[in-house]
Design an enzyme around this catalytic site. Structure first.
Site, PDB file in Angstrom:
ATOM      1  N   CYS A 151       0.768  -1.212  -0.158  1.00 43.08           N
ATOM      2  CA  CYS A 151       0.096  -0.134   0.244  1.00 43.08           C
ATOM      3  C   CYS A 151       0.885   1.210  -0.183  1.00 43.08           C
ATOM      4  CB  CYS A 151      -1.066  -0.073   1.149  1.00 43.08           C
ATOM      5  SG  CYS A 151      -2.527   0.695   0.622  1.00 43.08           S
ATOM      6  N   GLU A 192      -0.414  -8.507   5.083  1.00 44.25           N
ATOM      7  CA  GLU A 192      -0.299  -8.877   6.372  1.00 44.25           C
ATOM      8  C   GLU A 192      -1.472  -9.216   7.197  1.00 44.25           C
ATOM      9  OE1 GLU A 192      -0.143  -6.004   5.018  1.00 44.25           O
ATOM     10  OE2 GLU A 192      -1.004  -4.689   6.571  1.00 44.25           O
ATOM     11  N   HIS A 246      -3.332  -5.009   1.732  1.00 40.55           N
ATOM     12  CA  HIS A 246      -2.535  -5.505   2.915  1.00 40.55           C
ATOM     13  C   HIS A 246      -2.598  -6.887   3.115  1.00 40.55           C
ATOM     14  CE1 HIS A 246      -2.305  -1.146   4.846  1.00 40.55           C
ATOM     15  NE2 HIS A 246      -3.136  -1.079   3.987  1.00 40.55           N
TER      16      HIS A 246
HETATM   17  N1  GLN Z   1      -3.207   6.272   0.351  1.00 39.05           N
HETATM   18  C1  GLN Z   1      -2.327   6.230   1.270  1.00 39.05           C
HETATM   19  C2  GLN Z   1      -1.017   7.052   0.949  1.00 39.05           C
HETATM   20  O1  GLN Z   1      -1.076   7.749   0.193  1.00 39.05           O
HETATM   21  C3  GLN Z   1      -1.794   4.622   1.557  1.00 39.05           C
HETATM   22  C4  GLN Z   1      -2.791   3.925   2.165  1.00 39.05           C
HETATM   23  C5  GLN Z   1      -2.306   2.846   2.849  1.00 39.05           C
HETATM   24  O2  GLN Z   1      -1.217   2.730   2.999  1.00 39.05           O
HETATM   25  N2  GLN Z   1      -3.200   2.058   3.527  1.00 39.05           N
HETATM   26  O3  GLN Z   1       0.000   7.003   1.472  1.00 39.05           O
END
Ligand code: GLN
Length: 195
Positions: free
Chosen positions: A81, A178, A176
């Site tokens: 992410c 994890e 995610h």
């Molecule tokens: N959209 C988020 C960002 O810009 C990331 C979101 C996440 O890691 N769950 O960092």
């Protein structure tokens, strides 16, 4: 014994540490897993995991700790992410002074699914197997270069991919892993051990 660091400023730090330990155990490998908050703790790492969280904050804190250049030199990096945003060469909708490590040839759109309330979960099919995936204010990978191998798509979007560049290996997911599985962590560890 190999040593894996988990960037530990915020996000799913504990979850990544636990899942990495569990993945190592499943593979019967003895691996040291440490939280990373300083330039010093980046030393002698075989791999680094960058958890989700907020990429702008992660960038600022890494800069504050003067870790940026040393992070770029780590051979194996797994980003989830916000971690994937950190790995990307190009980001859309970045904040004014936001930088990334520019290690993976991917173009990414931050917060592309919308706000936190638009977060969702779904079952996905990946080249590693099927799993349940949690997308939290997830980014979308808009484009991937020819050296990037796609590991999963959802609808038409790329949601997991990898890139090998010389001796370096990068793995990235928009969700995610994890939270629901050890599958991606086991895959990453196997890449580090080249098994
Ligand atoms: N959209 C988020 C960002 O810009 C990331 C979101 C996440 O890691 N769950 O960092």
């Amino acid at each position: 014994m190999k040593k894996i660091g988990v960037l530990a400023f915020h996000g799913d730090v504990v979850e990544h540490i636990e899942v990495t330990k569990k993945a190592a155990k499943n593979l019967r490998l003895d691996i040291e897993v440490i939280p990373v908050r300083t330039k010093n703790s980046l030393r002698n790492l075989n791999a680094l995991i960058i958890p989700g969280g907020e990429s702008t904050t992660l960038h600022k804190l890494c800069q504050r700790e003067n870790m940026w250049e040393d992070m770029k030199r780590i051979k194996n990096i797994f980003g989830t992410c916000a971690g994937t945003i950190m790995l990307a060469k190009t980001i859309h909708h970045k904040t004014l002074d936001q930088e990334t490590l520019e290690l993976m040839d991917i173009e990414i759109d931050r917060n592309a699914y919308g706000r936190q309330t638009e977060s969702f979960e779904k079952n996905i099919k990946t080249s590693l197997g099927r799993m349940h995936a949690v997308f939290i204010r997830a980014p979308k990978i808009k484009k991937a270069g020819k050296d990037v191998k796609i590991l999963a798509r959802s609808e038409r979007e790329i949601i997991a991919c990898e890139q090998k560049t010389g001796d370096n290996y990068y793995l990235a997911t928009c969700f995610h892993p994890e939270l629901t599985s050890t599958m991606f962590h086991e895959y990453f560890i196997k890449k580090i051990y080249q098994i």
